[in-house]
Design a protein around this motif. Sequence first.
Motif, PDB file in Angstrom:
ATOM      1  N   ALA A  67       2.103  -5.281  46.221  1.00 43.43           N
ATOM      2  CA  ALA A  67       1.520  -6.605  45.996  1.00 43.43           C
ATOM      3  C   ALA A  67       0.167  -6.722  46.688  1.00 43.43           C
ATOM      4  O   ALA A  67      -0.056  -6.170  47.760  1.00 43.43           O
ATOM      5  CB  ALA A  67       2.474  -7.672  46.507  1.00 43.43           C
ATOM      6  N   PHE A  69      -3.208  -9.575  47.642  1.00 44.66           N
ATOM      7  CA  PHE A  69      -3.457 -10.987  47.924  1.00 44.66           C
ATOM      8  C   PHE A  69      -4.895 -11.332  47.560  1.00 44.66           C
ATOM      9  O   PHE A  69      -5.788 -10.486  47.585  1.00 44.66           O
ATOM     10  CB  PHE A  69      -3.221 -11.281  49.408  1.00 44.66           C
ATOM     11  CG  PHE A  69      -1.842 -10.915  49.892  1.00 44.66           C
ATOM     12  CD1 PHE A  69      -0.757 -11.749  49.654  1.00 44.66           C
ATOM     13  CD2 PHE A  69      -1.626  -9.726  50.577  1.00 44.66           C
ATOM     14  CE1 PHE A  69       0.511 -11.410  50.094  1.00 44.66           C
ATOM     15  CE2 PHE A  69      -0.360  -9.380  51.018  1.00 44.66           C
ATOM     16  CZ  PHE A  69       0.708 -10.219  50.776  1.00 44.66           C
ATOM     17  N   GLY A 141      -0.792 -15.377  49.349  1.00 46.26           N
ATOM     18  CA  GLY A 141       0.599 -14.976  49.535  1.00 46.26           C
ATOM     19  C   GLY A 141       1.218 -15.418  50.835  1.00 46.26           C
ATOM     20  O   GLY A 141       2.304 -14.970  51.185  1.00 46.26           O
TER      21      GLY A 141
END
Length: 274
Positions: A67, A69, A141
């Motif tokens: 992931a 951000f 996030g």
Amino acid sequence: MASLGQIIFWSMIVLIFLFAAIIILILALTFSGPSSDVESSNRSTIANLGQDVRLSCFLLLPNEGGAQFSDVSITWKKEGLSGLVYQYRDGAANLRDQDPEFRGRTQLFTDVINRGNASLLLMRVRSSDDGVYSCSISSSGGGGSVSVRLRTAAFSAPTFTATKDILIAEAERWLPKPSVTWFDFAGKVLNASTTFTQNSAGIFSIVSMLQPVTKRDPYTCNIQSTMVMAVSEATITGSGVSERTTFTFSAASSVPASNLLSIMTSVLCIYYLT
């Protein structure tokens, strides 16, 4: 029916556990702080003076899927300092409010910022860099902050030379002033002659001579300050000295909850016995 002594005894046991629970609760509330998605892999770091050090700070990833951000803002501060150590905002460094003490000596790892890594590279460490730093992150996030304790010292691995039956260890940079201890292969402490020389910056150089020594027998030289210990194994060979050094670093001092529980138990038991 329980006797008076038994009632007192069990009452004290209840009080011990009650006080222990209160202490553990207080410690948990004190050290846990507010909820945060920010962590550090080393909250207590020892830096070698004149060299670079990385202060760890990162945003915990929600999963293992790589992931990333967006809208990441990062601020590094130092306790007791009015100016900032470093700030990253709107996709670039913002050093307008940076303290002059850190000018030209700090940077982030920009290629991993969007993955939540806000670690700070502090270059050419000075003794004045010693202190508590805070790293704050905000992003798409999540966010939060974490504190990192930086301590500074000087340390270097010794070099060894052998002349006849003398083994000499020389180390150029140590601060605070260390102690030097020699051991034989069986762990017996050996007598040695050690001299310390301090330069204008307050850093100590060391020359330590061990005599007599024999070829092919391993000797251990420990150089230890309050923060760092260098353990060197040296063996005189036909062509010189074979050597190997490992460093260990002291942790930040603290009093674990188990110790407090032990202290409280001892106090209550002494009270009961008296």
